[in-house]
Design an enzyme around this catalytic site. Structure first.
Site, PDB file in Angstrom:
ATOM      1  N   CYS A 152       0.784  -1.249   0.000  1.00 47.02           N
ATOM      2  CA  CYS A 152       0.000   0.000   0.000  1.00 47.02           C
ATOM      3  C   CYS A 152       0.810   1.291   0.000  1.00 47.02           C
ATOM      4  O   CYS A 152       0.461   2.221  -0.729  1.00 47.02           O
ATOM      5  CB  CYS A 152      -0.860   0.080   1.246  1.00 47.02           C
ATOM      6  SG  CYS A 152      -1.942  -1.246   1.418  1.00 47.02           S
ATOM      7  N   ARG A 187      15.247   2.809   3.021  1.00 45.23           N
ATOM      8  CA  ARG A 187      15.321   1.584   2.206  1.00 45.23           C
ATOM      9  C   ARG A 187      14.853   0.388   3.020  1.00 45.23           C
ATOM     10  O   ARG A 187      15.484  -0.663   3.020  1.00 45.23           O
ATOM     11  CB  ARG A 187      16.729   1.364   1.635  1.00 45.23           C
ATOM     12  CG  ARG A 187      16.674   0.452   0.395  1.00 45.23           C
ATOM     13  CD  ARG A 187      18.051   0.073  -0.162  1.00 45.23           C
ATOM     14  NE  ARG A 187      18.897   1.206  -0.383  1.00 45.23           N
ATOM     15  CZ  ARG A 187      20.135   1.297   0.166  1.00 45.23           C
ATOM     16  NH1 ARG A 187      20.620   0.341   0.931  1.00 45.23           N
ATOM     17  NH2 ARG A 187      20.869   2.375  -0.070  1.00 45.23           N
ATOM     18  N   SER A 188      13.722   0.573   3.730  1.00 46.09           N
ATOM     19  CA  SER A 188      13.187  -0.577   4.461  1.00 46.09           C
ATOM     20  C   SER A 188      12.599  -1.544   3.452  1.00 46.09           C
ATOM     21  O   SER A 188      12.229  -1.161   2.332  1.00 46.09           O
ATOM     22  CB  SER A 188      12.115  -0.120   5.460  1.00 46.09           C
ATOM     23  OG  SER A 188      10.998   0.407   4.798  1.00 46.09           O
ATOM     24  N   ASP A 210      19.933   4.952   2.519  1.00 44.63           N
ATOM     25  CA  ASP A 210      19.656   4.545   3.895  1.00 44.63           C
ATOM     26  C   ASP A 210      20.801   5.000   4.770  1.00 44.63           C
ATOM     27  O   ASP A 210      21.696   5.717   4.306  1.00 44.63           O
ATOM     28  CB  ASP A 210      19.282   3.062   4.007  1.00 44.63           C
ATOM     29  CG  ASP A 210      20.467   2.127   4.077  1.00 44.63           C
ATOM     30  OD1 ASP A 210      21.608   2.581   3.889  1.00 44.63           O
ATOM     31  OD2 ASP A 210      20.244   0.931   4.312  1.00 44.63           O
ATOM     32  N   PHE A 276       6.585  10.285   3.679  1.00 45.68           N
ATOM     33  CA  PHE A 276       5.661   9.236   4.134  1.00 45.68           C
ATOM     34  C   PHE A 276       5.930   8.829   5.586  1.00 45.68           C
ATOM     35  O   PHE A 276       5.221   7.992   6.148  1.00 45.68           O
ATOM     36  CB  PHE A 276       5.658   8.026   3.185  1.00 45.68           C
ATOM     37  CG  PHE A 276       6.935   7.226   3.138  1.00 45.68           C
ATOM     38  CD1 PHE A 276       7.252   6.320   4.142  1.00 45.68           C
ATOM     39  CD2 PHE A 276       7.802   7.355   2.062  1.00 45.68           C
ATOM     40  CE1 PHE A 276       8.424   5.584   4.094  1.00 45.68           C
ATOM     41  CE2 PHE A 276       8.982   6.619   2.003  1.00 45.68           C
ATOM     42  CZ  PHE A 276       9.299   5.729   3.034  1.00 45.68           C
TER      43      PHE A 276
HETATM   44  P1  NAD Z   1      12.353   1.294   9.174  1.00 38.12           P
HETATM   45  O1  NAD Z   1      12.931   1.650  10.500  1.00 38.12           O
HETATM   46  O2  NAD Z   1      12.170  -0.122   8.814  1.00 38.12           O
HETATM   47  O3  NAD Z   1      13.302   1.936   8.033  1.00 38.12           O
HETATM   48  C1  NAD Z   1      13.813   3.220   8.122  1.00 38.12           C
HETATM   49  C2  NAD Z   1      14.734   3.499   6.935  1.00 38.12           C
HETATM   50  O4  NAD Z   1      15.216   4.835   7.020  1.00 38.12           O
HETATM   51  C3  NAD Z   1      15.967   2.600   6.871  1.00 38.12           C
HETATM   52  O5  NAD Z   1      16.245   2.292   5.532  1.00 38.12           O
HETATM   53  C4  NAD Z   1      17.051   3.485   7.482  1.00 38.12           C
HETATM   54  O6  NAD Z   1      18.357   3.126   7.052  1.00 38.12           O
HETATM   55  C5  NAD Z   1      16.644   4.827   6.928  1.00 38.12           C
HETATM   56  N1  NAD Z   1      17.178   5.923   7.734  1.00 38.12           N
HETATM   57  C6  NAD Z   1      17.014   6.143   9.046  1.00 38.12           C
HETATM   58  N2  NAD Z   1      17.663   7.259   9.418  1.00 38.12           N
HETATM   59  C7  NAD Z   1      18.240   7.766   8.317  1.00 38.12           C
HETATM   60  C8  NAD Z   1      19.039   8.904   8.050  1.00 38.12           C
HETATM   61  N3  NAD Z   1      19.363   9.746   8.999  1.00 38.12           N
HETATM   62  N4  NAD Z   1      19.437   9.112   6.783  1.00 38.12           N
HETATM   63  C9  NAD Z   1      19.125   8.258   5.811  1.00 38.12           C
HETATM   64  N5  NAD Z   1      18.361   7.167   5.991  1.00 38.12           N
HETATM   65  C10 NAD Z   1      17.928   6.916   7.234  1.00 38.12           C
HETATM   66  O7  NAD Z   1      10.999   2.108   9.052  1.00 38.12           O
HETATM   67  P2  NAD Z   1       9.743   1.937   8.034  1.00 38.12           P
HETATM   68  O8  NAD Z   1       8.880   0.790   8.430  1.00 38.12           O
HETATM   69  O9  NAD Z   1      10.215   2.020   6.638  1.00 38.12           O
HETATM   70  O10 NAD Z   1       8.944   3.252   8.398  1.00 38.12           O
HETATM   71  C11 NAD Z   1       9.519   4.525   8.199  1.00 38.12           C
HETATM   72  C12 NAD Z   1       8.521   5.611   8.482  1.00 38.12           C
HETATM   73  O11 NAD Z   1       7.471   5.492   7.553  1.00 38.12           O
HETATM   74  C13 NAD Z   1       7.887   5.522   9.863  1.00 38.12           C
HETATM   75  O12 NAD Z   1       7.667   6.823  10.345  1.00 38.12           O
HETATM   76  C14 NAD Z   1       6.587   4.829   9.618  1.00 38.12           C
HETATM   77  O13 NAD Z   1       5.604   5.191  10.569  1.00 38.12           O
HETATM   78  C15 NAD Z   1       6.242   5.335   8.245  1.00 38.12           C
HETATM   79  N6  NAD Z   1       5.419   4.405   7.481  1.00 38.12           N
HETATM   80  C16 NAD Z   1       5.630   3.072   7.574  1.00 38.12           C
HETATM   81  C17 NAD Z   1       4.808   2.213   6.858  1.00 38.12           C
HETATM   82  C18 NAD Z   1       4.966   0.733   6.924  1.00 38.12           C
HETATM   83  O14 NAD Z   1       4.122   0.039   6.328  1.00 38.12           O
HETATM   84  N7  NAD Z   1       5.987   0.206   7.590  1.00 38.12           N
HETATM   85  C19 NAD Z   1       3.838   2.707   6.058  1.00 38.12           C
HETATM   86  C20 NAD Z   1       3.684   4.065   5.958  1.00 38.12           C
HETATM   87  C21 NAD Z   1       4.494   4.909   6.667  1.00 38.12           C
END
Ligand code: NAD
Length: 323
Positions: A152, A187-188, A210, A276
């Site tokens: 999504c 890059r999650s 990332d 996002f």
């Molecule tokens: P995650 O912790 O799995 O991944 C975070 C990513 O950001 C990693 O790739 C990390 O290396 C990168 N990162 C962190 N700090 C950084 C920096 N200073 N510079 C560059 N890269 C950096 O988190 P996620 O599940 O991907 O979620 C991220 C955000 O998006 C959260 O706020 C979450 O609420 C939101 N979100 C998540 C989803 C979901 O389905 N998981 C959906 C919508 C929004």
């Protein structure tokens, strides 16, 4: 762009409007045919995270306003969640299933994502859907009948870029981001990497950032729907990020930290900025540079979730019809 002529904020609610109308119309049709009470989405809440509870109540509100039924199943002991998902998988009255993560907060959550039946996985987290995304395969059955679904949030960002007219509709489908440069800071496995692949598969050059390094995703050469290519371009440094942003048309952030702010001075004048993350990754000065700024994506994401659910129902009806 000068401070006197700031860019425009575009709200996710305005972008979602088009989908909301389409979804409501499809639900009405379903009610008149196979699901008189409306399709049923079941959400599993097995943590005490207030953000998850808020997301659940928001999902419920949206579902109900569009004619879906929504049932929140609270699981007190997370060790029973797997079984509860399996029960819902087998229940013909349940059309869609979603789980509010994190549950265990480790790799067990990835296992649980795969426990949800693929046919009911409204979030598009099943590995088959991801594999299709990475390989740029649009259908599940090798033919042109059962469309694959996409996760999504990455899908929501694509729809946002379509709305903002970053996608060039004069170009053929599958290459509508041709010539565009995008930077994705995240890059999650769940959002950032699939998003970079989707954009590259549509023709963009994507810098995927990332905390450790920066990779370049580009469209595969040759065949119409060939898989994107990935190349490491260096360890993370502010200098390398700034270099990648120099002529970027689109900047997308998803850093899960309240302290993180994308440096406004890295934004090319007139770029499109989308966040996002649940935290505000751009500060208020973003519009002194960005032409269009989308501060949150949640409302589009939830529309994509419900759109996915309708697609899954459509697929199951096609399968039943073909037997
Ligand atoms: P995650 O912790 O799995 O991944 C975070 C990513 O950001 C990693 O790739 C990390 O290396 C990168 N990162 C962190 N700090 C950084 C920096 N200073 N510079 C560059 N890269 C950096 O988190 P996620 O599940 O991907 O979620 C991220 C955000 O998006 C959260 O706020 C979450 O609420 C939101 N979100 C998540 C989803 C979901 O389905 N998981 C959906 C919508 C929004």
């Amino acid at each position: 762009m000068s401070a006197e002529k700031p860019g425009v904020t575009v709200l996710a609610s305005s972008i979602a409007e088009r989908y909301v109308g389409e979804i409501a119309a499809k639900v009405e049709k379903l009610k008149a045919s196979s699901r008189p009470q409306g399709p049923l989405l079941v959400g599993f809440l097995a943590n005490d995270d207030p953000a998850a509870a808020m997301y659940a109540s928001w999902t419920e509100k949206t579902c109900k306003s569009l004619g879906f039924r929504y049932e929140l199943r609270k699981i007190e002991d997370k060790d029973f969640l797997e079984e509860a998902i399996i029960v819902a998988n087998m229940d013909d009255s349940v059309d869609g299933i979603m789980v509010y993560f994190p549950v265990f907060g480790n790799a067990q959550d990835q296992y649980l994502q795969q426990v949800v039946a693929r046919e009911k996985d409204v979030e598009g987290l099943n590995h088959v859907y991801y594999q299709n995304l990475y390989h740029n395969i649009r259908y599940l059955d090798g033919g042109q009948q059962l469309k694959s679904v996409l996760p999504c949030t990455p899908l929501a960002v694509v729809k946002i870029l379509e709305y903002l007219k970053v996608y060039n509709t004069l170009l053929p489908e599958g290459n509508r981001l041709y010539g565009k440069k995008c930077v994705v800071v995240n890059r999650s496995e769940i959002v950032g990497r699939p998003l970079a692949a989707l954009l590259a598969n549509d023709g963009a050059t994507v810098y995927s950032v990332d905390i450790n390094n920066i990779q370049k995703f580009t469209r595969g050469e040759g065949l119409k729907f060939s898989k994107h290519q990935v190349k490491d371009i260096g360890d993370y440094s502010d200098g390398l990020l700034q270099e990648c942003c120099k002529d970027a048309d689109v900047l997308i952030t998803g850093v899960p930290s309240a302290n993180y702010k994308f440096p406004t001075e890295y934004i090319r004048d007139g770029a499109v900025c989308i966040n996002f993350s649940s935290h505000k990754n751009f500060d208020d000065s973003v519009k002194t540079r960005a032409s269009l700024y989308v501060p949150t994506t949640g409302k589009v994401t939830i529309s994509m979730l419900l759109r996915n659910m309708l697609r899954l129902i459509e697929n199951s009806q096609k399968l039943k019809g073909s037997k």
